[in-house]
Design a protein around this motif. Sequence first.
Motif, short mmCIF file in Angstrom:
data_model
loop_
_atom_site.label_atom_id
_atom_site.label_comp_id
_atom_site.label_asym_id
_atom_site.label_seq_id
_atom_site.Cartn_x
_atom_site.Cartn_y
_atom_site.Cartn_z
N ARG A 40 27.98 61.84 -65.26
CA ARG A 40 29.24 61.98 -64.41
C ARG A 40 28.76 62.66 -62.94
NH1 ARG A 40 34.51 62.97 -65.22
NH2 ARG A 40 34.12 62.67 -67.46
N GLN A 86 30.76 63.88 -59.42
CA GLN A 86 31.85 64.37 -58.82
C GLN A 86 32.03 64.69 -57.55
OE1 GLN A 86 32.49 68.20 -61.16
NE2 GLN A 86 33.68 67.19 -62.37
N ARG A 98 43.44 63.54 -58.82
CA ARG A 98 42.04 63.57 -59.72
C ARG A 98 42.04 61.98 -60.31
NH1 ARG A 98 40.34 68.02 -64.41
NH2 ARG A 98 38.22 67.23 -64.53
N GLU A 133 39.20 58.94 -62.12
CA GLU A 133 37.95 58.53 -62.63
C GLU A 133 37.71 57.09 -62.64
OE1 GLU A 133 37.12 60.08 -66.32
OE2 GLU A 133 37.14 62.15 -66.00
N GLN A 185 35.42 54.65 -64.62
CA GLN A 185 34.45 54.82 -65.84
C GLN A 185 33.75 53.66 -66.32
OE1 GLN A 185 37.28 56.11 -68.78
NE2 GLN A 185 37.36 58.12 -68.21
N GLU A 231 33.90 60.50 -60.55
CA GLU A 231 35.08 61.33 -60.48
C GLU A 231 35.56 61.82 -59.04
OE1 GLU A 231 37.43 65.16 -62.91
OE2 GLU A 231 35.05 64.82 -63.23
#
Length: 360
Positions: free
Chosen positions: A161, A163, A251, A253, A255, A267
Motif C-alpha cells: 500500500r 499512501q 479519500r 484508492e 487497486q 491511496e
Amino acid sequence: MISTVVWGTGNVGRAAIRAVDAHPALKLTAVLVHNPDKVGRDAGQLCGLTHELGITATDDIDAVLAAGPTAVVYAASGDIRPDEALADITRAISAGAVVVTPALYPLYDQRNAPPEFRDPVLAAVADGGGSLFVSGVDPGWGNDVLPLLISGLGTTIDAIRCQEIFDYSTYDQEDSVRYLVGMGQPMDYQPLMLVETVPTMVWGGQIRLMARALGVQLDEIRETSDRRPLDATVSTRTMGEFAAGTQGAVRFEVQGIVQGEPRIVIEHVTRIHPSCAPDWPAPPGGGDGAHRVVIEGRPRIEVTVEATDEGENRSAGGNATAVGRLVGAIDWLVGAEPGLYDALDIPLRPAVGKLGRKQS
C-alpha cells in the motif's frame, strides 16, 4: 556541465530551478515561462532563492530550443492540457534534448502506454535523438522505487500500500484544488479527479509498473472513493475561504487486483483542513503531509517519509523530492541511448557531489 532548461515556474518549476542549480553536473541555461509578468525576471527570484542566478525568464520557446540545450525539465502542468504538454515535450525531444517531466501520466508505465502518447514520443526520439523519463509529482518514487525496494526486505508479502496523506491548505494551485480535486465545492459537484476511470488513467501506470517489477499478473484495476464535507468554514493562507458543508476531504484508492484481492494499492487521503475526516489517516505529528509505504506480510513493514521545503511547507517538500528524482536522472539519461524510459530503467543513485553543498 550539462546545459539544462527549466520549462515552467509553478510548484514543480520552482523546485526544479533550485535542483538544477544545486546539481554539480548540471548548468541552468534558460527558464521558460508562460505568464508575461514573469518574463525578464531572474530565475533565482522566481524560485525563492535569496540571490540571483543570472538567468532571466523568457517566453521564446523557439530561441531556447534553437540554442540546443542538452536537457529540459518540463515542469508545466499536464493535468488539464495533456495534448499541449505532449506537443511541447515531443518538440524538445525532436530538438535533441533529454526531457524529464511529471506531466504525462499515461507514460509512467511507458511499455503499456496508449499509442496516442507513446508513438509521438518514439517518433520524436527517432527524429531528434532525445530521450524522455516521466515520474509522478505525488511523488513518483513513493509509488514505484520505494515500495519495490522495501518489498525486497520481506519474507512473505500479502499486499503493498502506497499512501499520500496531504493537507491542501498550503498548496499554491487554486484551480486544481477547487475544480480538479473539488475542495470547497458542493457535495453534489463531480470532481474531475474522481470521475470514473480518471484515477486509473493517472495512477494505473504505477500499479502496472509495480506488478511488472514484482512478476505478478493483474486481474484488473479497481477504484474506490469517499468524500467528506467541512463541519465549519475554514480559511487558508493561499486560497481564501472554504465554506462549511462543502467538500473538505477526499479519500480514494487505485487497486491492483491479483488473484481476486487488492494486492497493490495507491491511496490518496487529502484534506483542505486537518479538522475534516479526523478518523482518516493523518501525517505523524500533525504535519501538512506525508508519504507512507506499508508492506503487509511477514514481517509487516511501514515506512513514512516527510519532506519540508519553502518555509516548512510539506506540500512543497513532496514536490521537491519528486523533482529531485527527475533532475537526478538527467546525467544518467545523457549517458544512455536515446529512448523512452520508466522508473524501472532509471537507477536511484546516491547524491554524489551534493553533501555539504550550500544553496541560499
